[in-house]
Design an enzyme around this catalytic site. Sequence first.
Site: not given
Length: 396
Positions: A12, A100, A185, A196, A200
């Site tokens: 990123v 996040k 990953e 995850d 979120k």
Amino acid sequence: MVNVAILGFGVVGSGVAEVLTGTGEGIHKKADDLLALKYILDVRQFPDSPFAGCFVQDFSVIENDPEVQVVVETIGGMGAALDFTERALKAGKSVVTSNKELVATHGRRLLALAAEHQAVYLFEASVGGGIPILRPLSECMAANAILEICGILNGTANYIFTRMVQDGIPFAQALKGAQANGYAEQDPSADVEGKDTCRKLCILSSIAFGWQLLPEQVPTTGITQITLEDEAYAAACGRRIKLLGRAIAQADGKVCAYVEPHFVGQQDPLAGVEDVFNAILVKGDATGDVMFYGRGAGKLPTASAVVADVIAAARQLERASYRPWSPNRPEAVVSPDTLATQWYVRLAQGTLEGERLTIPGAAEGESGWLTPAMTRPELEQQLAGKAVLAVIRVLD
């Protein structure tokens, strides 16, 4: 001149550097001031990088430079990322992040810290990658009471389901394919165990309902137990399996939030979301259903969302900041066990009340069932003593 520092030069961070410097003229027009990349913080050295002259290894260089107005945190995790974010905000620097985990856990405190020091804390890229969702939810739907959020929030899990259905391969093989393509990953637990998606959902819920919902308050079930047989039974009744995060406002002001795989009807727009795409359905009392769809991850989609926040921070508009979140309200969190829905159940032997499903090649004695609507405790009573192979909630 608005100077920017990037913390972390991974996927990123490097994407942010590329977008920030590769489309400078467009950014200049949108931000009213020229954005300049001044520093990149990383413990590694990149002598061959086009940004080699920007690298530093000591955060205090950024912290103490009054010319740096915006800090982009792409380190991830909760250690250095939290420390550097706090220090940057206390120094009056605005912070933009895609982290996040950090936002879901410490978002309320960091928003308050930003306001205290006349800075902004923005995190559009923390949910949905390149999909604009947080600012529309915060601003464009501000006139609505949010009734429900329901979405596919993890591209890795969705990619695995797509490969299982389209290629007829089991979960483990589909996961290896996701890792080979860079969608997962080497340690995929956050994706496949639902963590995850949970983080979120907490961010979306905190913005939608105005108080911080914490990850530990959201019951979470991942996708590791989903089999090709379950996918076949889903197809037999005109449905697809999707990992969904849901937050449902109750009539008494409480919220029922959870993450689970669901049977989703083919007519539902979420059923057609494939591969690494995300889709988030938001139901407002005035707008009705509004759906946000796009690539939920990836270097450049995520970087574009980060840079959009950098532009907003550079302009220092009041509307750039999210409204402060109220403290967590443990008494306002409702267990999904109270939610009455249909259920898909796969039995090794025996029968069950409801619609029986059949698939070719099923093991002897095995059967699939769609139950009448009931709560989880009521379902568990029905299943007592039975040889249960799988249980999945049906999206109503």
